[in-house]
Write an enzyme that holds these catalytic residues in place. Structure first.
Site, PDB file in Angstrom:
ATOM      1  N   GLY A  10       1.387  14.233  -7.769  1.00 23.80           N
ATOM      2  CA  GLY A  10       0.002  14.720  -7.621  1.00 23.80           C
ATOM      3  C   GLY A  10      -0.181  16.056  -8.310  1.00 23.80           C
ATOM      4  O   GLY A  10      -0.943  16.915  -7.846  1.00 23.80           O
ATOM      5  N   GLY A  13      -3.662  17.674  -9.153  1.00 22.17           N
ATOM      6  CA  GLY A  13      -4.606  17.969  -8.083  1.00 22.17           C
ATOM      7  C   GLY A  13      -4.840  19.465  -7.911  1.00 22.17           C
ATOM      8  O   GLY A  13      -4.295  20.291  -8.660  1.00 22.17           O
ATOM      9  N   ILE A  37      -0.831  10.162 -11.502  1.00 19.69           N
ATOM     10  CA  ILE A  37      -1.246   8.801 -11.854  1.00 19.69           C
ATOM     11  C   ILE A  37      -2.012   8.782 -13.183  1.00 19.69           C
ATOM     12  O   ILE A  37      -2.124   7.757 -13.831  1.00 19.69           O
ATOM     13  CB  ILE A  37      -2.050   8.202 -10.683  1.00 19.69           C
ATOM     14  CG1 ILE A  37      -2.108   6.697 -10.772  1.00 19.69           C
ATOM     15  CG2 ILE A  37      -3.414   8.821 -10.554  1.00 19.69           C
ATOM     16  CD1 ILE A  37      -2.434   6.040  -9.456  1.00 19.69           C
ATOM     17  N   TYR A 140      -6.810  10.408   7.302  1.00 21.65           N
ATOM     18  CA  TYR A 140      -5.996  11.439   6.634  1.00 21.65           C
ATOM     19  C   TYR A 140      -5.156  12.180   7.681  1.00 21.65           C
ATOM     20  O   TYR A 140      -3.941  12.352   7.527  1.00 21.65           O
ATOM     21  CB  TYR A 140      -6.952  12.393   5.919  1.00 21.65           C
ATOM     22  CG  TYR A 140      -6.339  13.642   5.339  1.00 21.65           C
ATOM     23  CD1 TYR A 140      -5.431  13.584   4.290  1.00 21.65           C
ATOM     24  CD2 TYR A 140      -6.715  14.903   5.822  1.00 21.65           C
ATOM     25  CE1 TYR A 140      -4.901  14.756   3.747  1.00 21.65           C
ATOM     26  CE2 TYR A 140      -6.199  16.061   5.284  1.00 21.65           C
ATOM     27  CZ  TYR A 140      -5.293  15.988   4.254  1.00 21.65           C
ATOM     28  OH  TYR A 140      -4.764  17.133   3.711  1.00 21.65           O
ATOM     29  N   LYS A 144      -1.115  12.304   8.204  1.00 19.83           N
ATOM     30  CA  LYS A 144      -0.354  13.570   8.169  1.00 19.83           C
ATOM     31  C   LYS A 144       0.441  13.743   9.464  1.00 19.83           C
ATOM     32  O   LYS A 144       1.586  14.205   9.439  1.00 19.83           O
ATOM     33  CB  LYS A 144      -1.289  14.759   7.950  1.00 19.83           C
ATOM     34  CG  LYS A 144      -1.902  14.810   6.554  1.00 19.83           C
ATOM     35  CD  LYS A 144      -0.832  14.982   5.484  1.00 19.83           C
ATOM     36  CE  LYS A 144      -1.383  15.008   4.087  1.00 19.83           C
ATOM     37  NZ  LYS A 144      -0.339  15.002   3.042  1.00 19.83           N
TER      38      LYS A 144
END
Ligand code: AKB
Length: 317
Positions: A10, A13, A37, A140, A144
């Site tokens: 990632g 990001g 990605i 989410y 987590k």
């Protein structure tokens, strides 16, 4: 001694962009492999395309670079996750389980970003303690919270050296967030510098824990550098920076841009914000590995406005 190779998932990001640069500055560009990605628009160092759900490819990249440390940042955030819960669960959970397996297999050190989203509406909202009950209300947050338990489990059972912090909303000028509930606190500065009115998707009094990017990057690197015996929790450590409402950040901006104007049109993200703490107690992180934030709302606002002003000036010239 050979410098260890670090890999970031990632990496394109909001946090990944800045963390990649910080780690490259510290450990050398060639020793930090950015993965994502999608290819970044510009890349100043080694980059590999990597979908974290493709475990074989993940294994191949880890072997290719003899990776010794992974920062697993690839995840779907709170607001975007609510629009497609099963997809968010798949990316957040399968991605983590894959990297935990690889950490066990290749014995690399792992960073897992948790979040204040692990808490739900039934936890104390002010100075939320480290060990408050975790009953998250978003997919989410569920991913987590489960992820923290998996990290602790892999540490206890297989000795994986995994470390984690619960990020509050992160605010930085270097990159844009995407799909979070705290994103307004970055957007608002861009609108102010562009001298445009801002419409906030949270209520004026929605107080949330926040942190300046510089502090967040320092926390991430500090917990990864801390001696193993100091990292007593292998789930996620609460880390606090500052805490404010949209109304308060707008007032601070107005001391620099008196004509700045804001209006409020709360949407579904307000319900998410209402289930999160207003402020966080980070005593455990302070005691165990010496965490201490540097930026409050005033210092952060000064730096954000200064940096963004330069950015937009260069963009038009
Ligand atoms: C989000 O808003 O989803 C994230 C977070 C607090 O983890 N920024």
């Amino acid at each position: 001694m050979k410098t260890k190779t670090i890999l970031i998932t990632g990496a394109n990001g909001q946090i990944g962009t800045v963390l990649t640069e910080a780690l490259r500055e510290r450990f050398g560009t060639e020793n930090v492999i950015a993965t994502d990605i999608r290819k970044p628009d510009t890349s100043d160092g080694p980059f590999e395309l990597l979908d974290v759900l493709d475990k074989d490819r993940f294994d191949e990249v880890i072997r290719k670079y003899e990776v010794g440390e992974v920062y697993h940042l690839a995840a779907i955030l709170s607001a975007k996750g609510e629009q497609n819960p099963k997809w968010a669960w798949e990316i957040n959970m399968t991605g983590l389980l894959d990297v935990l397996d690889l950490a066990r297999k290749y014995e690399f050190k792992l960073f897992f970003p948790s979040s204040i989203a692990v808490f739900g509406g039934n936890t104390p909202r002010v100075d939320t303690p480290q060990d408050a009950v975790l009953q998250p209300e978003t997919v989410y947050g569920i991913s987590k919270s489960a992820g923290e338990n998996w990290c602790q489990y892999y540490h206890n059972r297989y000795g994986v050296d995994v470390r984690s912090v619960r990020y509050p909303g992160i605010i930085g000028y270097q990159s844009l967030p995407g799909g979070g509930t705290t994103d307004y606190a970055v957007d608002i500065y861009h609108y102010a510098v562009k001298e445009e009115a801002y419409t906030c998707f949270l209520k004026e009094n929605a107080r949330l824990p926040m942190m300046y990017m510089e502090d967040a990057i320092r926390a991430t690197i500090e917990i990864m550098q801390a001696p193993a015996e100091k990292v007593k929790l292998r789930g996620g450590y609460n880390i606090a920076g500052t805490s404010f409402t949209p109304e308060e950040v707008a007032a601070t901006i107005k001391t620099h841009y008196p004509d700045f104007s804001i209006q409020y049109e709360p949407d579904f993200r307000q319900d998410i914000a209402s289930s999160w703490p207003e402020s966080i107690s980070d005593e455990a992180a302070r005691e165990d590995w010496g965490w201490k934030p540097k930026f409050g709302l005033k210092e952060m606002t000064e730096d954000m406005l200064h940096q963004l002003k330069n950015y937009y000036r260069l963009k038009v010239s």
